[in-house]
Design a protein around this motif. Structure first.
Motif, PDB file in Angstrom:
ATOM      1  N   GLN A 113     -23.412 -16.921 -38.050  1.00 42.08           N
ATOM      2  CA  GLN A 113     -24.391 -17.727 -38.793  1.00 42.08           C
ATOM      3  C   GLN A 113     -24.654 -19.049 -38.072  1.00 42.08           C
ATOM      4  OE1 GLN A 113     -23.868 -17.356 -43.386  1.00 42.08           O
ATOM      5  NE2 GLN A 113     -21.875 -16.806 -42.521  1.00 42.08           N
ATOM      6  N   ALA A 114     -23.729 -19.467 -37.233  1.00 34.92           N
ATOM      7  CA  ALA A 114     -23.924 -20.690 -36.438  1.00 34.92           C
ATOM      8  C   ALA A 114     -24.852 -20.396 -35.256  1.00 34.92           C
ATOM      9  CB  ALA A 114     -22.572 -21.183 -35.922  1.00 34.92           C
ATOM     10  N   LEU A 115     -25.506 -21.442 -34.769  1.00 34.66           N
ATOM     11  CA  LEU A 115     -26.364 -21.267 -33.593  1.00 34.66           C
ATOM     12  C   LEU A 115     -25.494 -20.833 -32.407  1.00 34.66           C
ATOM     13  CD1 LEU A 115     -29.213 -21.551 -32.397  1.00 34.66           C
ATOM     14  CD2 LEU A 115     -28.608 -23.905 -31.780  1.00 34.66           C
ATOM     15  N   HIS A 116     -25.841 -19.712 -31.815  1.00 33.00           N
ATOM     16  CA  HIS A 116     -25.120 -19.211 -30.644  1.00 33.00           C
ATOM     17  C   HIS A 116     -26.140 -18.550 -29.726  1.00 33.00           C
ATOM     18  CE1 HIS A 116     -25.378 -15.774 -33.352  1.00 33.00           C
ATOM     19  NE2 HIS A 116     -25.111 -14.981 -32.337  1.00 33.00           N
ATOM     20  N   GLY A 117     -25.741 -17.569 -28.937  1.00 33.43           N
ATOM     21  CA  GLY A 117     -26.717 -16.957 -28.034  1.00 33.43           C
ATOM     22  C   GLY A 117     -26.241 -15.621 -27.531  1.00 33.43           C
ATOM     23  N   ALA A 118     -27.079 -15.010 -26.716  1.00 39.02           N
ATOM     24  CA  ALA A 118     -26.723 -13.696 -26.175  1.00 39.02           C
ATOM     25  C   ALA A 118     -27.504 -13.418 -24.908  1.00 39.02           C
ATOM     26  CB  ALA A 118     -27.019 -12.586 -27.186  1.00 39.02           C
ATOM     27  N   THR A 119     -26.861 -12.679 -24.012  1.00 44.74           N
ATOM     28  CA  THR A 119     -27.567 -11.976 -22.953  1.00 44.74           C
ATOM     29  C   THR A 119     -27.791 -10.558 -23.460  1.00 44.74           C
ATOM     30  OG1 THR A 119     -26.290 -13.187 -21.298  1.00 44.74           O
ATOM     31  CG2 THR A 119     -27.494 -11.232 -20.542  1.00 44.74           C
ATOM     32  N   TYR A 120     -29.038 -10.138 -23.481  1.00 44.86           N
ATOM     33  CA  TYR A 120     -29.329  -8.740 -23.807  1.00 44.86           C
ATOM     34  C   TYR A 120     -29.727  -8.009 -22.530  1.00 44.86           C
ATOM     35  CZ  TYR A 120     -29.471 -10.076 -28.730  1.00 44.86           C
ATOM     36  OH  TYR A 120     -29.136 -10.544 -29.974  1.00 44.86           O
ATOM     37  N   ILE A 121     -28.968  -6.977 -22.178  1.00 46.47           N
ATOM     38  CA  ILE A 121     -29.389  -6.065 -21.118  1.00 46.47           C
ATOM     39  C   ILE A 121     -30.348  -5.089 -21.783  1.00 46.47           C
ATOM     40  CG2 ILE A 121     -28.649  -4.436 -19.336  1.00 46.47           C
ATOM     41  CD1 ILE A 121     -27.418  -7.236 -19.062  1.00 46.47           C
ATOM     42  N   VAL A 122     -31.585  -5.026 -21.303  1.00 48.01           N
ATOM     43  CA  VAL A 122     -32.650  -4.298 -21.999  1.00 48.01           C
ATOM     44  C   VAL A 122     -33.038  -3.055 -21.196  1.00 48.01           C
ATOM     45  CG1 VAL A 122     -34.963  -4.460 -22.982  1.00 48.01           C
ATOM     46  CG2 VAL A 122     -33.507  -6.505 -22.867  1.00 48.01           C
ATOM     47  N   ASP A 123     -32.838  -1.873 -21.787  1.00 44.09           N
ATOM     48  CA  ASP A 123     -33.240  -0.610 -21.156  1.00 44.09           C
ATOM     49  C   ASP A 123     -34.431  -0.038 -21.912  1.00 44.09           C
ATOM     50  OD1 ASP A 123     -31.064  -0.846 -19.469  1.00 44.09           O
ATOM     51  OD2 ASP A 123     -29.774   0.432 -20.678  1.00 44.09           O
ATOM     52  N   ALA A 124     -35.540   0.176 -21.201  1.00 46.60           N
ATOM     53  CA  ALA A 124     -36.731   0.766 -21.818  1.00 46.60           C
ATOM     54  C   ALA A 124     -36.945   2.156 -21.231  1.00 46.60           C
ATOM     55  CB  ALA A 124     -37.955  -0.112 -21.554  1.00 46.60           C
ATOM     56  N   THR A 125     -36.997   3.143 -22.132  1.00 48.75           N
ATOM     57  CA  THR A 125     -37.149   4.549 -21.748  1.00 48.75           C
ATOM     58  C   THR A 125     -38.526   5.054 -22.158  1.00 48.75           C
ATOM     59  OG1 THR A 125     -34.781   4.952 -21.997  1.00 48.75           O
ATOM     60  CG2 THR A 125     -36.239   6.882 -22.129  1.00 48.75           C
ATOM     61  N   PHE A 126     -39.218   5.687 -21.213  1.00 48.97           N
ATOM     62  CA  PHE A 126     -40.551   6.235 -21.445  1.00 48.97           C
ATOM     63  C   PHE A 126     -40.445   7.763 -21.397  1.00 48.97           C
ATOM     64  CE2 PHE A 126     -40.841   2.081 -19.551  1.00 48.97           C
ATOM     65  CZ  PHE A 126     -41.831   1.444 -20.284  1.00 48.97           C
ATOM     66  N   ARG A 127     -40.910   8.437 -22.458  1.00 49.64           N
ATOM     67  CA  ARG A 127     -40.762   9.885 -22.562  1.00 49.64           C
ATOM     68  C   ARG A 127     -42.108  10.574 -22.392  1.00 49.64           C
ATOM     69  NH1 ARG A 127     -35.686  10.175 -24.335  1.00 49.64           N
ATOM     70  NH2 ARG A 127     -34.960   8.741 -25.956  1.00 49.64           N
ATOM     71  N   ARG A 128     -42.040  11.780 -21.853  1.00 52.78           N
ATOM     72  CA  ARG A 128     -43.260  12.539 -21.613  1.00 52.78           C
ATOM     73  C   ARG A 128     -42.896  14.012 -21.417  1.00 52.78           C
ATOM     74  NH1 ARG A 128     -47.890  10.538 -17.429  1.00 52.78           N
ATOM     75  NH2 ARG A 128     -48.998  12.518 -17.270  1.00 52.78           N
TER      76      ARG A 128
END
Lengths: 132, 132, 132, 132, 132, 132
Positions: C25-40
């Motif tokens: 609930q306190a102000l903090h932070g994060a590194t998000y490793i973001v994986d985007a998958t495209f399907r077809r």
């Protein structure tokens, strides 16, 4: 030379001062994956470098003192850029204090060095290493 | 002792000469995950080892000079086996040239060493470390 | 069914409202490793799911719109808990908007779905998957 | 200074004696991811630190001598706690014996050191490093 | 569709019966890195799939019921091969029991599925997925 | 639903035709980390999805048929862009052929699907999934 490493993490907010930091001058945050390495020339009678359970607890206590905080508001870091490399030193120095206070037990007197690595992303990390 | 590491990668074709290389004597290729580590005894006034953004840019420029090429056709590597360990040295030496040419700014004069690790798979990697 | 995934990351500050979040609930932070998958379902004439270079650029543009910010101050997220799972949806929805605006070229019309995973640490991650 | 590292793994059962080990005093087991690093000041005529194929074979032979066993029943380890750090030394010492017996060929005479890291989980690992 | 995953691990001893298992018929052991994924169609009022802290606690309780044991001696597994895929099911089923007993709170009633992956090494893993 | 995954890798050279590929139109190469997943609704009498040793051998045979080659010279791929997603399909289809030829034994008749993921770097990967 032997070493044992334990891993923990912390999630903090902070901002940097100085043009070198570009967009990171704004308030942002980071997850730091924190690896603490304990070095020793020989093993003790139990065949360990250090009680790994206590090592993990001491590291957890140190990162717990930084986690879920805005480091810009911490008096310990007033006027200081809390860069990844600087925080690696903070974690290492605080671990050394705890070792000297007996947190890892008598067996830890044989430790010769501590190294701490903070991974801020899959692309960048920083380390600090010191004697003990 | 402090260090900062940045990661990049390159994808190249090459072949090796010598029976020791077995099937790798045929033309094949590799993705190298490239980690460049910059070492320094103390932090600068901004509390950094090096401007990490510029370090990433310099590393990207160096791997860009090798990426998407058949190294067998590069005059720099004529008659030379471009093994993982040899390429780690190439990347490190080219980074040192760039540091000396001012690519990392004046702050980089305090650097004492550079290490480069090239990961060729999840099962093998090689490193080269040198003073600066 | 085919898919292609590209990885990027973002570093943000935020805080949460609700007792369930405990110290977060306190102000903090994060590194998000973001994986985007495209399907077809099938590959196009070039034998690709999507132009991977443009996919990486579009993902970088989306995470760039969130990076180095305090999400508590963003009008888009006023009164909203910017949890990892919610941010996965934000990234996925913004990618879909960009695909529909032509950001991945005509070839992207064949895409059938997008999935986004945000890794907040080595111990926790969240995903959101939607049709396209 | 150059180095080459190869990775293998082993799955063993064992138990520990001593209160410091807590629940690990009971018979349990571990997968150890084993990284063996070979160090050398200069490359040989083929531009390698060591024949990486033979290095992988020698490491595989060493871990094969420990894999799928209950280490409590091995006479080599009678009355000894087979901790992660102790097993790192065992693997390193056995590799040195094999190098000296010619297992890596004549080229390996130039090796100056070996380091072995055993990863017991995503949260803990241990290393042993020695001259050669 | 949303999901949240938490990671833990367990270290066990066991043996297998059946020629298909080769050397793994002998008593040996494994570290399993355990990933538990909780699925849900929509987020709750707090914008979460599940209280991630409680999810981690419940997973820790489940793996704690298996850790530091010789599974050959557990009555729950008498006459049963405790393969990686079978243990994935055990962990998933025990998590479901805990969810139904209220371990994740009322918010967890919205969960639609659970998946569990056990990684036995850097080269092999198994998963089990079920509705909830 | 159960699954078991085994990992291997291959190192190949190739080039692409089409402006969409930019610098990758030149002859270059890649290390592909190859993950093959075998799916099945129920476990067999040994409590396995598939004999994991044979699964690893079959995957190794398939990647061995591609490794240490310049794919531009392979008649199987004449006039074809050997993209990561296309090679994922090639590996999956060849595994299916081997399963149908009995390579995984009779127990493999219960398999319902195969998925293959090829990781070309720490930043990009592709998958192909099919019924069996």
């Amino acid at each position: 030379m032997f070493s044992v490493t334990v891993r923990d993490h912390m999630m903090i907010a902070h901002s940097f001062r100085g043009e070198v930091f570009g967009p990171a001058q704004a308030l942002h945050g980071a997850t730091y994956i924190v690896d603490a390495t304990f070095r020793r020339a020989t093993l003790d009678a139990d065949n360990v470098v250090v009680d790994i359970g206590r090592a993990a607890e001491e590291l957890h206590a140190v990162v717990g003192g930084l986690s879920y905080r805005n480091l810009d508001d911490e008096t310990d870091f007033a006027g200081v850029n809390t860069t990844t490399e600087m925080l690696a030193q903070v974690v290492a120095d605080r671990l050394v204090e705890r070792v000297r206070a007996g947190g890892l037990g008598e067996g830890a007197w044989g430790l010769t060095g501590i190294a701490v690595t903070l991974r801020e992303s899959h692309l960048a990390w920083a380390s600090y290493e010191r004697a003990l």
